[in-house]
Design a protein around this motif. Structure first.
Motif, mmCIF file in Angstrom:
data_model
loop_
_atom_site.group_PDB
_atom_site.id
_atom_site.type_symbol
_atom_site.label_atom_id
_atom_site.label_comp_id
_atom_site.label_asym_id
_atom_site.label_seq_id
_atom_site.Cartn_x
_atom_site.Cartn_y
_atom_site.Cartn_z
ATOM 1 N N VAL A 76 -36.602 -30.880 22.716
ATOM 2 C CA VAL A 76 -37.361 -30.534 21.636
ATOM 3 C C VAL A 76 -36.179 -30.004 20.635
ATOM 4 C CG1 VAL A 76 -39.309 -29.822 22.860
ATOM 5 C CG2 VAL A 76 -37.337 -28.187 22.716
ATOM 6 N N GLU A 77 -35.099 -29.621 21.032
ATOM 7 C CA GLU A 77 -33.846 -29.425 19.913
ATOM 8 C C GLU A 77 -32.750 -29.856 20.401
ATOM 9 O OE1 GLU A 77 -34.136 -25.217 18.914
ATOM 10 O OE2 GLU A 77 -36.061 -25.212 18.645
ATOM 11 N N ASP A 78 -31.647 -29.785 19.668
ATOM 12 C CA ASP A 78 -30.116 -30.075 20.178
ATOM 13 C C ASP A 78 -29.965 -29.710 21.611
ATOM 14 O OD1 ASP A 78 -29.688 -31.878 18.336
ATOM 15 O OD2 ASP A 78 -28.822 -30.421 17.006
ATOM 16 N N ASN A 79 -29.854 -28.378 21.836
ATOM 17 C CA ASN A 79 -29.635 -27.536 22.953
ATOM 18 C C ASN A 79 -30.763 -27.020 23.600
ATOM 19 O OD1 ASN A 79 -27.004 -28.092 22.502
ATOM 20 N ND2 ASN A 79 -26.761 -26.641 21.218
ATOM 21 N N LYS A 80 -31.984 -27.631 23.536
ATOM 22 C CA LYS A 80 -33.194 -26.928 24.261
ATOM 23 C C LYS A 80 -33.911 -28.164 24.828
ATOM 24 C CE LYS A 80 -37.099 -24.036 23.302
ATOM 25 N NZ LYS A 80 -37.595 -23.277 22.203
ATOM 26 N N ILE A 81 -34.362 -27.808 26.190
ATOM 27 C CA ILE A 81 -35.019 -28.641 27.003
ATOM 28 C C ILE A 81 -36.427 -27.929 27.543
ATOM 29 C CG2 ILE A 81 -35.438 -30.363 29.122
ATOM 30 C CD1 ILE A 81 -32.423 -30.838 28.759
ATOM 31 N N VAL A 82 -37.457 -28.603 27.322
ATOM 32 C CA VAL A 82 -38.850 -28.043 27.928
ATOM 33 C C VAL A 82 -39.124 -28.831 29.082
ATOM 34 C CG1 VAL A 82 -41.230 -27.492 27.525
ATOM 35 C CG2 VAL A 82 -39.707 -27.107 25.495
#
Length: 103
Positions: A76-82
């Protein structure tokens, strides 16, 4: 003939699990389909009942591992996984207790 039915059952189970586990991820669905088909095609000329049974067991184990341990993640972002766990993977979170209650 019985081995053929077992092979077809595990082949179908792998594909059903692939569809469930990788739902919505076209790249993963395609890669898994290609890998499953490739492995079965590679061994389609096998005649040894013992080897066939070993491969059926391996395919069944792979299906179980996929179904019970794989969780989808979406960037969902560069350093974020949901993480998106399936309903069948979610368990009741019960705290550990040294002295269980008697019911």
């Amino acid at each position: 003939m019985e081995s053929r039915l077992k092979v077809l059952r595990v082949f179908k189970a792998l594909h059903k699990t692939r569809i469930d586990v990788f739902k919505g991820d076209i790249r993963a669905l395609t890669a898994a389909r290609q890998k499953i088909n490739e492995e079965f095609r590679k061994n389609k000329e096998e005649t040894s009942e013992e080897k066939i049974n070993k491969m059926i067991k391996m395919a069944s184990d792979v299906e179980i591992v996929l179904r019970k341990t794989v969780i989808q993640g979406v960037h969902v972002e560069d350093n974020k996984i949901v993480l998106q766990p399936r309903e069948d993977l979610l368990l009741e979170n019960v705290p550990y207790c040294d002295n269980p209650r008697k019911t």
